[in-house]
Motif scaffolding. Structure first.
Motif, PDB file in Angstrom:
ATOM      1  N   ILE A  43      -4.753 -44.525 -20.078  1.00  0.00           N
ATOM      2  CA  ILE A  43      -3.492 -44.776 -20.773  1.00  0.00           C
ATOM      3  C   ILE A  43      -2.678 -43.495 -20.718  1.00  0.00           C
ATOM      4  CG2 ILE A  43      -2.397 -45.407 -22.947  1.00  0.00           C
ATOM      5  CD1 ILE A  43      -4.983 -46.695 -23.778  1.00  0.00           C
ATOM      6  N   GLY A  44      -1.443 -43.598 -20.339  1.00  0.00           N
ATOM      7  CA  GLY A  44      -0.604 -42.409 -20.303  1.00  0.00           C
ATOM      8  C   GLY A  44       0.689 -42.679 -19.588  1.00  0.00           C
ATOM      9  N   ILE A  45       1.493 -41.634 -19.445  1.00  0.00           N
ATOM     10  CA  ILE A  45       2.784 -41.720 -18.772  1.00  0.00           C
ATOM     11  C   ILE A  45       2.781 -40.693 -17.642  1.00  0.00           C
ATOM     12  CG2 ILE A  45       5.279 -41.676 -19.035  1.00  0.00           C
ATOM     13  CD1 ILE A  45       4.844 -41.879 -22.067  1.00  0.00           C
ATOM     14  N   PRO A  46       2.765 -41.126 -16.409  1.00  0.00           N
ATOM     15  CA  PRO A  46       2.831 -40.153 -15.312  1.00  0.00           C
ATOM     16  C   PRO A  46       4.200 -39.482 -15.266  1.00  0.00           C
ATOM     17  CG  PRO A  46       2.988 -42.388 -14.462  1.00  0.00           C
ATOM     18  CD  PRO A  46       2.698 -42.520 -15.921  1.00  0.00           C
ATOM     19  N   TYR A  47       4.221 -38.204 -14.928  1.00  0.00           N
ATOM     20  CA  TYR A  47       5.496 -37.483 -14.872  1.00  0.00           C
ATOM     21  C   TYR A  47       5.321 -36.207 -14.068  1.00  0.00           C
ATOM     22  CZ  TYR A  47       3.499 -34.224 -18.232  1.00  0.00           C
ATOM     23  OH  TYR A  47       2.688 -33.285 -18.839  1.00  0.00           O
ATOM     24  N   LYS A  48       6.448 -35.605 -13.739  1.00  0.00           N
ATOM     25  CA  LYS A  48       6.492 -34.259 -13.185  1.00  0.00           C
ATOM     26  C   LYS A  48       7.413 -33.416 -14.049  1.00  0.00           C
ATOM     27  CE  LYS A  48       5.481 -35.404  -8.350  1.00  0.00           C
ATOM     28  NZ  LYS A  48       5.936 -35.284  -6.936  1.00  0.00           N
ATOM     29  N   LYS A  49       6.990 -32.187 -14.297  1.00  0.00           N
ATOM     30  CA  LYS A  49       7.793 -31.286 -15.119  1.00  0.00           C
ATOM     31  C   LYS A  49       8.273 -30.120 -14.275  1.00  0.00           C
ATOM     32  CE  LYS A  49       6.027 -28.663 -18.549  1.00  0.00           C
ATOM     33  NZ  LYS A  49       5.547 -28.287 -19.905  1.00  0.00           N
ATOM     34  N   TYR A  50       9.585 -29.901 -14.346  1.00  0.00           N
ATOM     35  CA  TYR A  50      10.219 -28.816 -13.593  1.00  0.00           C
ATOM     36  C   TYR A  50      10.959 -27.904 -14.570  1.00  0.00           C
ATOM     37  CZ  TYR A  50       9.623 -31.960  -9.562  1.00  0.00           C
ATOM     38  OH  TYR A  50       9.105 -32.792  -8.603  1.00  0.00           O
ATOM     39  N   GLN A  51      11.365 -26.753 -14.062  1.00  0.00           N
ATOM     40  CA  GLN A  51      12.226 -25.873 -14.837  1.00  0.00           C
ATOM     41  C   GLN A  51      13.259 -25.248 -13.913  1.00  0.00           C
ATOM     42  OE1 GLN A  51      10.792 -22.138 -16.889  1.00  0.00           O
ATOM     43  NE2 GLN A  51      11.300 -23.351 -18.707  1.00  0.00           N
ATOM     44  N   LEU A  52      14.505 -25.197 -14.399  1.00  0.00           N
ATOM     45  CA  LEU A  52      15.564 -24.529 -13.661  1.00  0.00           C
ATOM     46  C   LEU A  52      15.563 -23.040 -14.017  1.00  0.00           C
ATOM     47  CD1 LEU A  52      18.594 -27.004 -13.855  1.00  0.00           C
ATOM     48  CD2 LEU A  52      16.539 -27.084 -12.436  1.00  0.00           C
ATOM     49  N   ALA A  53      16.264 -22.274 -13.239  1.00  0.00           N
ATOM     50  CA  ALA A  53      16.292 -20.828 -13.451  1.00  0.00           C
ATOM     51  C   ALA A  53      16.906 -20.452 -14.788  1.00  0.00           C
ATOM     52  CB  ALA A  53      17.077 -20.164 -12.308  1.00  0.00           C
ATOM     53  N   ASN A  54      17.783 -21.312 -15.324  1.00  0.00           N
ATOM     54  CA  ASN A  54      18.421 -21.025 -16.614  1.00  0.00           C
ATOM     55  C   ASN A  54      17.573 -21.455 -17.804  1.00  0.00           C
ATOM     56  OD1 ASN A  54      18.688 -23.800 -16.494  1.00  0.00           O
ATOM     57  ND2 ASN A  54      20.920 -23.783 -16.214  1.00  0.00           N
ATOM     58  N   GLY A  55      16.349 -21.944 -17.541  1.00  0.00           N
ATOM     59  CA  GLY A  55      15.445 -22.316 -18.617  1.00  0.00           C
ATOM     60  C   GLY A  55      15.439 -23.783 -18.973  1.00  0.00           C
ATOM     61  N   LEU A  56      16.300 -24.595 -18.366  1.00  0.00           N
ATOM     62  CA  LEU A  56      16.312 -26.030 -18.665  1.00  0.00           C
ATOM     63  C   LEU A  56      15.010 -26.668 -18.186  1.00  0.00           C
ATOM     64  CD1 LEU A  56      17.878 -28.593 -19.605  1.00  0.00           C
ATOM     65  CD2 LEU A  56      18.631 -28.832 -17.226  1.00  0.00           C
ATOM     66  N   THR A  57      14.331 -27.372 -19.090  1.00  0.00           N
ATOM     67  CA  THR A  57      13.141 -28.126 -18.736  1.00  0.00           C
ATOM     68  C   THR A  57      13.551 -29.513 -18.283  1.00  0.00           C
ATOM     69  OG1 THR A  57      11.798 -26.906 -20.342  1.00  0.00           O
ATOM     70  CG2 THR A  57      10.943 -29.036 -19.585  1.00  0.00           C
ATOM     71  N   VAL A  58      12.985 -29.958 -17.163  1.00  0.00           N
ATOM     72  CA  VAL A  58      13.328 -31.263 -16.586  1.00  0.00           C
ATOM     73  C   VAL A  58      12.033 -32.057 -16.416  1.00  0.00           C
ATOM     74  CG1 VAL A  58      14.386 -32.480 -14.649  1.00  0.00           C
ATOM     75  CG2 VAL A  58      15.275 -30.237 -15.366  1.00  0.00           C
ATOM     76  N   ILE A  59      12.004 -33.261 -16.969  1.00  0.00           N
ATOM     77  CA  ILE A  59      10.840 -34.138 -16.868  1.00  0.00           C
ATOM     78  C   ILE A  59      11.272 -35.418 -16.168  1.00  0.00           C
ATOM     79  CG2 ILE A  59       9.064 -35.403 -18.137  1.00  0.00           C
ATOM     80  CD1 ILE A  59       9.485 -33.370 -20.421  1.00  0.00           C
ATOM     81  N   LEU A  60      10.549 -35.795 -15.125  1.00  0.00           N
ATOM     82  CA  LEU A  60      10.861 -37.002 -14.367  1.00  0.00           C
ATOM     83  C   LEU A  60       9.704 -37.985 -14.457  1.00  0.00           C
ATOM     84  CD1 LEU A  60      12.403 -35.499 -11.083  1.00  0.00           C
ATOM     85  CD2 LEU A  60      13.566 -36.115 -13.217  1.00  0.00           C
ATOM     86  N   HIS A  61      10.021 -39.208 -14.841  1.00  0.00           N
ATOM     87  CA  HIS A  61       9.037 -40.292 -14.900  1.00  0.00           C
ATOM     88  C   HIS A  61       9.561 -41.449 -14.075  1.00  0.00           C
ATOM     89  CE1 HIS A  61       6.508 -43.565 -16.184  1.00  0.00           C
ATOM     90  NE2 HIS A  61       7.530 -44.188 -16.727  1.00  0.00           N
ATOM     91  N   HIS A  62       8.858 -41.793 -13.009  1.00  0.00           N
ATOM     92  CA  HIS A  62       9.321 -42.858 -12.120  1.00  0.00           C
ATOM     93  C   HIS A  62       8.736 -44.195 -12.540  1.00  0.00           C
ATOM     94  CE1 HIS A  62       9.782 -45.171  -8.328  1.00  0.00           C
ATOM     95  NE2 HIS A  62      10.920 -44.522  -8.307  1.00  0.00           N
ATOM     96  N   ASP A  63       9.628 -45.198 -12.675  1.00  0.00           N
ATOM     97  CA  ASP A  63       9.227 -46.553 -13.044  1.00  0.00           C
ATOM     98  C   ASP A  63      10.220 -47.500 -12.377  1.00  0.00           C
ATOM     99  OD1 ASP A  63       8.833 -49.048 -14.170  1.00  0.00           O
ATOM    100  OD2 ASP A  63       8.630 -48.325 -16.222  1.00  0.00           O
ATOM    101  N   ASP A  64       9.794 -48.175 -11.315  1.00  0.00           N
ATOM    102  CA  ASP A  64      10.722 -49.019 -10.565  1.00  0.00           C
ATOM    103  C   ASP A  64      10.604 -50.494 -10.946  1.00  0.00           C
ATOM    104  OD1 ASP A  64       8.307 -49.701  -9.480  1.00  0.00           O
ATOM    105  OD2 ASP A  64       8.778 -49.067  -7.425  1.00  0.00           O
ATOM    106  N   SER A  65      10.067 -50.768 -12.133  1.00  0.00           N
ATOM    107  CA  SER A  65       9.888 -52.164 -12.536  1.00  0.00           C
ATOM    108  C   SER A  65      11.214 -52.846 -12.848  1.00  0.00           C
ATOM    109  CB  SER A  65       8.960 -52.246 -13.753  1.00  0.00           C
ATOM    110  OG  SER A  65       9.474 -51.490 -14.831  1.00  0.00           O
ATOM    111  N   ASP A  66      12.248 -52.061 -13.181  1.00  0.00           N
ATOM    112  CA  ASP A  66      13.580 -52.603 -13.445  1.00  0.00           C
ATOM    113  C   ASP A  66      14.607 -51.653 -12.835  1.00  0.00           C
ATOM    114  OD1 ASP A  66      13.273 -54.989 -15.455  1.00  0.00           O
ATOM    115  OD2 ASP A  66      11.923 -53.431 -16.201  1.00  0.00           O
ATOM    116  N   PRO A  67      15.766 -52.187 -12.403  1.00  0.00           N
ATOM    117  CA  PRO A  67      16.755 -51.351 -11.723  1.00  0.00           C
ATOM    118  C   PRO A  67      17.625 -50.567 -12.700  1.00  0.00           C
ATOM    119  CG  PRO A  67      17.528 -53.602 -11.789  1.00  0.00           C
ATOM    120  CD  PRO A  67      16.155 -53.618 -12.411  1.00  0.00           C
ATOM    121  N   LEU A  68      16.984 -49.698 -13.484  1.00  0.00           N
ATOM    122  CA  LEU A  68      17.715 -48.932 -14.477  1.00  0.00           C
ATOM    123  C   LEU A  68      17.127 -47.536 -14.598  1.00  0.00           C
ATOM    124  CD1 LEU A  68      15.737 -48.770 -17.228  1.00  0.00           C
ATOM    125  CD2 LEU A  68      16.445 -51.140 -17.416  1.00  0.00           C
TER     126      LEU A  68
END
Length: 944
Positions: A43-68
């Motif tokens: 059980i969980g949520i797959p994701y990737k975590k990135y960071q920009l040089a200015n310190g912004l944290t970016v989290i991406l979770h891909h889910d193509d079950s709906d077009p949104l």
């Protein structure tokens, strides 16, 4: 392929596999911090975590079950970042961030998202502020453009005028949500006593009124500069998107924004009270309320989980000690215990709404609460106590992952406060590892014989009902000499590209309507379903045509009371035993009723469907209808009715329906009934209505699950023996003749706002005819945030927190309404603006620009309609209830995109004749009547 394990193996879920990868072609300045994958056995949520040089944290979770896609920007700033005497900034700033930025015009944020077919909002609490949008997947770049512009280019567009308008809007929000609501001011007064003076949680998130007046434009600028830098934000994106394209856009739009001042988390220190503090308040309420709380820990402290279990044992539903001692015995209409936690502190909170029929004395309620706490100490913790809370937590975790927005919110929350988005498995383990000894230890440490805050809220003029005379008075506020500290020199950047050009939309996503199936049980009950493999869950709704419409006016409230009785004892088991069985499954079975339907809602993990259906059938087919249950529920309904009479919105809805349909029609009488009708109900009435309503001939079933059609139909076989023919609806009483142009005033002395309703009887529901076209016609007038009515009354005038107009149609009747809650002092002025907008629109209709906006917003918004199980269920129910074609939404899209402006404007002239509409105002008559009469309209008093 199913992405979830069978629920039988849930309790042994393990953590996802975290790793670091080095994908090629990452944009310069973007660093991959971690990748979390979730195997099919987890059980969980797959994701990737990135960071920009200015310190912004970016989290991406891909889910193509709906077009949104769902985009969330969470800033680690809430009211806890404010200073004493300078409260309300974080919440005020949430409003300010929707007022445009350097490259996004005034009011264009809402317009852009809505026109893209999306939804949006922002929220503020003590510890964070977040802004979020859900849009069709081809609109992602546009959302990143919007969010980055207000992060990096907000200040050049900030003006004194915008600031003043939003300050008025926040005042209206406070009036509507706090000052004009029963018990609305309880929370802020309670927290003054609970937290030390100057503590970050001792003032309300919305701010004290004097503090809002004290704020100025420079304070707002400094607050933005201090807290709204990318290094204090998490950008989370979930849904159907291309990862590398998304990273390129994120870097383009956010990468050049400079970091703000360094942000450190506040220290966490456990709070204590030196002695018990009693406070009290009189309010415009019917039910006396007692609230007690003990200070405990803070979010994710090692004792939090054990305290949560303790609160569930004490007051978590029908199997709890509080329910048994206070509600079951009739001393309280409602009671409960919970343990809400925030970043810096938790409250072990308990409450009871006293039953005036048993005196309503809060000293007696306090005594019963203390006796219940002592009873727990003697009773201790059972194996079932531990098991049911753990099962419920596991099931709740899965149900919370049914939507992309839910998953994104979870990732953003955990990253913001704990630096780790992936905490689902850790949380499951946290609760699974709680022992009986842990629960008793935290009881001894934080609750037993510990000081507490005890607050009494009593009806005006009934001070004798308070639990104890006040022993605490808050000190006068100390006003901080500055609103913000730690502000660095701010130099507005110049973008490296032309941000004034709004990105276009990508190729339109392919919209896939759920694949539906229909079947019939052996007794001809219709079943409509769809298979959804995103979670191992089942959502079933059994609808029974009838509801309140089936009830004679003199027995109004019977449909709801019968449904409440079906939530109680069966012939085999007591209410508590049935509740315990459901809690041990993590399932719910709930009976209810509405205007035209009674219903049974069933939610369960798929692996527990058989046991859950057995409970539903036991309640449905073998109700006990015990006299003691009936007496208790009838008394609760009577007290609830008297309580609702203090709610201005309930008064407005009830009075408006009576004007529209007459007191001789069930449509003109509240589904909750009246004091007279409910008082007259008997157990014989319950039995008679049960026999008339709960028949197979009235029933239809909707099913959404990860099971196939054949599997679900097999599971539903237990309903095949259900018998009974359909019940015909009785003839409606003749509708009253409406006299348009009359203004009715229902007096609510002391109201801080006036509830305005303008409307008439209109069209019953249809999917592709005049009703649907009228919905399209009204959209620019009052159907969207940036509609004419809302922009005028809220954004331009500052009269209200929100104003809308809409058509609402049912199977027999329909209504058109325009409504708002406005400040008392501008009631007549707001009425004039309503009249002007409706008249102007009726006469001149919509513009070409409004037509284009309506078409884009409604047609593109279809991508968001089928995501969650309940959205799918609602879609299927419309088809089933109104016998629609399965492609009716395609037909609606064709109409939306092809209907002419002339046809819509003809509809406006036909449907929006102001002379045919009634006006109802619920407010303080002494303060509003003279100005309303000065408008020249006939005015009549109204009573309920």
């Amino acid at each position: 392929m199913k992405k979830w394990i069978l629920a039988a193996a849930i309790s042994v879920a393990l953590a996802g596999c975290a790793s670091q990868e080095s994908p090629i072609n990452l944009p310069v300045g973007v660093t991959l911090l971690e990748t979390v994958k979730v195997a099919e056995s987890e059980i969980g949520i797959p994701y990737k975590k990135y960071q920009l040089a200015n310190g912004l944290t970016v989290i991406l979770h891909h889910d193509d079950s709906d077009p949104l896609v769902h985009v969330d920007v969470t800033y680690h700033v809430g009211s806890a970042r404010e200073f004493e005497g300078r409260s309300g900034f974080a919440h005020l700033f949430e409003h300010m961030m929707f007022q445009g930025s350097q490259h996004v015009g005034d009011e264009q944020h809402f317009k852009t998202v809505t026109e893209a077919g999306g939804t949006l909002n922002g929220t503020t609490n003590t510890d964070r502020t977040n802004y979020f949008e859900t849009v069709p997947s081809n609109q992602l770049e546009k959302m990143l453009w919007l969010e980055s512009d207000r992060m990096g280019f907000f200040l050049p567009a900030l003006t004194e005028e915008k600031f003043e308008v939003q300050r008025e809007t926040v005042k209206n929000e406070r009036a509507q949500r706090i000052d004009n609501q029963p018990y609305g001011r309880m929370g802020e007064k309670f927290n003054q006593a609970f937290y030390p003076q100057g503590h970050q949680y001792s003032w309300p998130v919305i701010g004290w009124p004097d503090d809002l007046e004290r704020a100025n434009l420079d304070d707002v600028k400094h607050f933005f500069q201090r807290w709204y830098g990318p290094n204090n934000a998490t950008l989370t994106i979930g849904g159907d998107f291309d990862e590398f394209q998304t990273l390129a856009w994120v870097n383009q739009y956010f990468g050049e924004i400079p970091a703000g001042p360094e942000v450190k988390a506040d220290d966490k220190q456990l709070l204590t009270l030196d002695k018990t503090r009693y406070i009290s308040m009189e309010d415009k309420v019917h039910l006396p309320l007692l609230r007690i709380a003990f200070p405990t820990v803070y979010a994710r402290h090692q004792d939090e989980a054990a305290l949560d279990l303790l609160s569930n044992i004490l007051g978590g539903g029908k199997t709890s000690i509080f329910y048994k001692n206070l509600v079951k015995d009739g001393y309280a209409v409602q009671a409960g215990v919970n343990h809400p936690c925030q970043e810096l502190a938790c409250q072990f909170s308990m409450f009871a709404l006293a039953n005036p029929a048993k005196g309503g004395n809060l000293a007696d309620i306090e005594k019963l609460m203390k006796q219940s706490i002592a009873e727990f100490e003697q009773r201790g913790v059972t194996d079932d106590d531990l098991k049911k809370v753990k099962v419920q937590f596991e099931a709740g975790t899965i149900f919370g992952l049914q939507s992309v927005s839910g998953k994104v919110a979870t990732l953003a929350f955990n990253q913001t406060f704990f630096g780790d988005p992936d905490m689902i498995s850790a949380d499951l383990k946290r609760y699974a590892n709680v022992t009986k000894a842990d629960v008793m230890r935290v009881f001894d440490k934080y609750i037993k014989n510990k000081p507490m805050v005890v607050m009494s809220v009593v009806p005006e003029g009934q001070e004798q009902l308070i639990a104890h005379e006040d022993t605490f008075t808050p000190s006068a506020l100390t006003v901080s000499h500055t609103a913000v500290e730690g502000v660095a020199d701010h130099k507005q950047i110049v973008s490296g590209f032309d941000r004034s050009i709004m990105p276009g939309a990508g190729p339109a996503p392919v919209l896939t309507v759920p694949k539906l199936w229909t079947g019939k049980l052996a007794n001809n009950i219709e079943v409509m379903g769809t298979e959804s493999e995103e979670t191992p869950t089942v959502e079933l709704v059994i609808y029974l045509n009838g509801g309140h419409r089936l009830v004679p006016v003199e027995k109004a409230g019977l449909a709801g009371l019968t449904a409440a009785m079906l939530n109680e004892s069966s012939m085999k088991r007591s209410s508590e035993e049935l509740a315990q069985a459901l809690e041990m499954l993590g399932s719910s079975v709930s009976f209810g009723s509405s205007a035209y339907q009674s219903y049974v809602k069933i939610s369960t993990l798929t692996s527990r469907l058989d046991e859950t259906l057995a409970i539903a059938q036991e309640r449905l087919f073998e109700p006990a209808f015990k006299p003691e249950d009936f007496d208790r529920l009838k008394q609760q309904q009577l007290q609830s009715l008297q309580h609702m009479m203090s709610d201005p919105n309930f008064l407005a809805n009830t009075a408006f329906d009576a004007l529209m349909y007459g007191s001789d029609s069930p449509l003109g009488v509240s589904r909750s009934g009246t004091l007279e009708s409910v008082s007259s109900l008997t157990l014989d009435d319950i039995n008679a209505f049960y026999q008339k309503q709960y028949r197979a001939g009235n029933a239809q079933i909707i099913a959404v699950s990860d099971l196939s059609e054949s599997e679900i139909m097999d599971k539903l076989a237990g309903f095949s023996h259900w018998k009974g023919e359909a019940t015909s609806l009785p003839k409606l009483a003749d509708l009253p003749k409406l006299q348009g142009g009359i203004i009715y005033i229902l007096d609510k002395p002391g109201a801080t706002q006036s509830v305005i309703k303008i409307g008439k009887r209109a069209l019953p529901y249809d999917a592709t005819g005049e009703y649907f076209k009228s919905y399209l016609m009204n959209y620019p007038l009052g159907g969207a945030f940036n509609s004419r009515i809302n922009l005028n009354l809220r954004e331009d005038k500052g009269y209200t927190y929100g104003a809308r107009s809409y058509f609402a149609g049912g199977i027999e009747q329909g209504v058109y309404q325009a409504q708002a809650s406005v400040r008392t002092d501008v009631t007549s002025l707001a009425l004039v603006e309503f009249f002007d907008e409706i008249k102007k629109y009726s006469q001149s209709g919509m513009t070409d620009e409004e037509l284009a906006f309506m078409r884009a917003s409604i047609s593109q918004g279809n991508a968001l309609d089928y995501e969650t199980p309940y959205q799918k269920a609602g879609f299927m129910r419309r088809i089933q209830r109104y016998q629609l074609d399965t492609d009716f939404t395609k037909q609606q899209t064709n109409i939306t995109n092809s209907i002419s402006k002339d046809e819509l404007n003809k509809l406006a002239r036909k449907q929006l004749n102001l002379n045919s509409m009634l006006v109802l105002i619920v407010g303080d008559k002494a303060l509003i009547e003279a100005n309303i009469k000065a408008l020249g309209y006939p005015v009549e008093d109204l009573e309920l």
